[in-house]
Structures are given as structure tokens and as C-alpha cells.
Scaffold this active site. Structure first.
Site, PDB file in Angstrom:
ATOM      1  N   GLY A  48       6.590-106.185  25.427  1.00  0.00           N
ATOM      2  CA  GLY A  48       6.885-105.464  24.005  1.00  0.00           C
ATOM      3  C   GLY A  48       5.749-104.190  24.077  1.00  0.00           C
ATOM      4  O   GLY A  48       4.998-103.862  25.035  1.00  0.00           O
ATOM      5  N   GLN A 101       0.937 -97.334  20.920  1.00  0.00           N
ATOM      6  CA  GLN A 101       0.701 -97.417  22.270  1.00  0.00           C
ATOM      7  C   GLN A 101       1.241 -95.965  22.902  1.00  0.00           C
ATOM      8  O   GLN A 101       0.950 -95.575  23.945  1.00  0.00           O
ATOM      9  CB  GLN A 101       1.323 -98.372  23.025  1.00  0.00           C
ATOM     10  CG  GLN A 101       0.478 -99.650  22.613  1.00  0.00           C
ATOM     11  CD  GLN A 101       1.039-101.056  23.251  1.00  0.00           C
ATOM     12  OE1 GLN A 101       1.995-101.584  22.679  1.00  0.00           O
ATOM     13  NE2 GLN A 101       0.460-101.334  24.465  1.00  0.00           N
ATOM     14  N   CYS A 126      -1.714-106.681  28.083  1.00  0.00           N
ATOM     15  CA  CYS A 126      -1.329-105.485  27.118  1.00  0.00           C
ATOM     16  C   CYS A 126      -1.272-104.443  28.055  1.00  0.00           C
ATOM     17  O   CYS A 126      -1.966-103.790  28.950  1.00  0.00           O
ATOM     18  CB  CYS A 126      -2.309-105.131  26.152  1.00  0.00           C
ATOM     19  SG  CYS A 126      -2.109-103.976  24.915  1.00  0.00           S
ATOM     20  N   LEU A 127       0.106-103.450  27.776  1.00  0.00           N
ATOM     21  CA  LEU A 127       0.054-102.223  28.626  1.00  0.00           C
ATOM     22  C   LEU A 127      -0.978-101.420  28.397  1.00  0.00           C
ATOM     23  O   LEU A 127      -1.223-100.354  29.336  1.00  0.00           O
ATOM     24  CB  LEU A 127       1.540-101.696  28.175  1.00  0.00           C
ATOM     25  CG  LEU A 127       2.802-102.357  28.671  1.00  0.00           C
ATOM     26  CD1 LEU A 127       4.044-101.958  28.033  1.00  0.00           C
ATOM     27  CD2 LEU A 127       2.707-102.835  30.480  1.00  0.00           C
ATOM     28  N   HIS A 149       1.212-110.145  18.831  1.00  0.00           N
ATOM     29  CA  HIS A 149       0.401-109.245  19.720  1.00  0.00           C
ATOM     30  C   HIS A 149       0.959-108.059  19.189  1.00  0.00           C
ATOM     31  O   HIS A 149       0.354-106.961  18.946  1.00  0.00           O
ATOM     32  CB  HIS A 149       0.855-109.541  21.210  1.00  0.00           C
ATOM     33  CG  HIS A 149      -0.014-108.544  22.235  1.00  0.00           C
ATOM     34  ND1 HIS A 149      -0.725-108.709  22.912  1.00  0.00           N
ATOM     35  CD2 HIS A 149       0.377-107.198  22.238  1.00  0.00           C
ATOM     36  CE1 HIS A 149      -1.250-107.636  23.728  1.00  0.00           C
ATOM     37  NE2 HIS A 149      -0.578-106.493  23.186  1.00  0.00           N
ATOM     38  N   GLU A 150       2.164-107.603  19.059  1.00  0.00           N
ATOM     39  CA  GLU A 150       2.602-106.266  18.850  1.00  0.00           C
ATOM     40  C   GLU A 150       2.405-105.871  17.238  1.00  0.00           C
ATOM     41  O   GLU A 150       2.073-104.842  17.155  1.00  0.00           O
ATOM     42  CB  GLU A 150       4.283-106.119  18.959  1.00  0.00           C
ATOM     43  CG  GLU A 150       4.673-106.382  20.432  1.00  0.00           C
ATOM     44  CD  GLU A 150       3.773-105.678  21.452  1.00  0.00           C
ATOM     45  OE1 GLU A 150       3.683-104.480  21.102  1.00  0.00           O
ATOM     46  OE2 GLU A 150       3.695-106.162  22.625  1.00  0.00           O
ATOM     47  N   HIS A 187      -1.097-104.386  17.054  1.00  0.00           N
ATOM     48  CA  HIS A 187      -1.315-103.162  17.495  1.00  0.00           C
ATOM     49  C   HIS A 187      -0.962-102.423  16.206  1.00  0.00           C
ATOM     50  O   HIS A 187      -1.612-101.313  16.065  1.00  0.00           O
ATOM     51  CB  HIS A 187       0.017-102.851  18.379  1.00  0.00           C
ATOM     52  CG  HIS A 187      -0.397-103.106  19.804  1.00  0.00           C
ATOM     53  ND1 HIS A 187      -1.536-102.422  20.421  1.00  0.00           N
ATOM     54  CD2 HIS A 187       0.209-103.882  20.804  1.00  0.00           C
ATOM     55  CE1 HIS A 187      -1.795-102.736  21.622  1.00  0.00           C
ATOM     56  NE2 HIS A 187      -0.641-103.733  22.031  1.00  0.00           N
TER      57      HIS A 187
HETATM   58 ZN   LIG Z   1      -0.459-104.721  23.637  1.00  0.00          ZN
END
Ligand SMILES: [Zn+2]
Length: 182
Positions: A46, A51, A89-90, A131-132, A135
Site C-alpha cells: 500500500g 508518502q 513501511c515503504l 496501516h494506510e 498514514h
Molecule cells: Zn507505511
């Protein structure tokens, strides 16, 4: 391809709550495409707009055979089951820790055309949706780790080669594990 650079832990944009999308216009379509292309280029489950440095409540997801995007999303747990599993997480590349999440959720929001979307998810997909959404509230998954794991995580982050020395911040999610905002 419209792959964009991903903001990393320490970037203030990741700690800034995103605002609701009001205009379902071409810019939103472009944002969704950028999110999708960037997420896919990294093999991520995701990716949320902050981000990419964009403070709008939008994310894309691609995990457990489900894929798409959600605009102005919310989620609720559909029962009291939890799951403890590895999460990454990216924006915190290469590092993974076990994180508790609700196991079964239903997420609601809109697609980029302004049509309502509802999505049920369990296990990995449920983890991804939570998670998203975090963010979009300026919350990162390290905030949700137990105290000992979080301490170890912060140490690893400070030592990571990509970390540029920004001030690590821990935030409280406005969405508790159960009963996320409707
Ligand atoms: Zn993340």
C-alpha cells in the site's frame, strides 16, 4: 510510469494529518496513478499520499489479491479479533517489526470518480487498510509497537543508512484498535 520519490521517516509530511479530498478532479486521478505506479515499482502492499508529500486523504493498496484505491477512507473492526504479525513501511525501508492490528475490518470511502466504495479485509489486507489509514492521520506503525519493541525500532531507524537525522516523533493514533472512526 509516474513513479515519485517516497518520503522517509523523519520527513515532517509523514507526521502531518492529511485533509479530506473535496474535488474529484484530474489532479486526484493523477495522484492515484502516481501512488499506484510508485507502490507497484516498490512492490509495496500500500502507499498513502503523504508518502509522496501530498497531504490528501488517499491511498492505494495491492495485497492478498485485492487492489485499488480509497479516497477519504475510514474503517471499523467487524469483531474483536486481533492479529500480531510482521509489518513494514515503504517510508521505513528494510525494517520490519511485529505489530498488533485488528484482524477483520471493513473500510469505506470513495473512488476517484466520487463513487462510494466498501471493502472488507482480513489478515494482511486488514493490516494494510489500517496501516494506510494511519498514514493519513500522521501516524506510523512504529507508534503502535509495544514500548520495548518501539525503543529497539527507534534505535534501528537512527542507525539506518537512509535516516538523515530528522527528529523522530511518536504520535498517538486518533483511531484506536477497535472502533475506528465511521
Ligand atoms: Zn507505511
Amino acid at each position: 510510469m509516474t513513479v515519485q520519490p517516497i518520503r522517509l521517516f523523519g520527513d515532517p509530511v509523514l507526521r502531518t494529518p492529511a485533509v479530506e479530498v473535496a474535488d474529484f478532479d484530474k489532479e486526484l486521478h493523477k495522484l492515484v496513478k502516481d501512488l499506484w505506479d510508485t507502490m507497484e515499482s516498490q512492490g509495496g502492499a500500500g502507499l498513502a499520499a503523504p508518502q509522496l508529500g501530498v497531504g490528501l486523504r488517499v491511498f492505494t493498496y495491492h495485497c492478498d489479491g485485492a487492489s485499488g484505491h480509497l479516497v477519504n477512507p475510514t474503517w471499523v473492526a467487524t469483531d474483536e479479533d486481533t492479529q500480531l504479525g510482521e509489518e513494514g513501511c515503504l517510508s521505513i525501508p528494510g525494517l520490519y517489526w511485529d505489530c498488533v492490528r485488528a484482524k477483520n475490518v471493513v473500510a469505506r470511502g470513495w473512488n476517484m470518480h466520487g463513487e462510494p466504495v466498501q471493502l472488507e479485509g482480513s489478515d494482511l489486507l486488514a493490516r494494510c487498510l489500517q496501516h494506510e489509514t494511519d498514514h493519513l492521520d500522521g501516524v506510523l506503525f512504529v507508534d503502535r509497537l509495544d514500548a520495548d519493541t518501539r525503543k529497539a525500532a527507534m534505535k534501528e531507524i537512527r542507525q539506518a543508512e537512509w535516516f538523515d537525522g530528522g527528529t523522530p516523533v511518536i504520535k498517538q493514533s486518533p483511531h484506536p484498535l477497535f472502533g475506528g472512526a465511521v
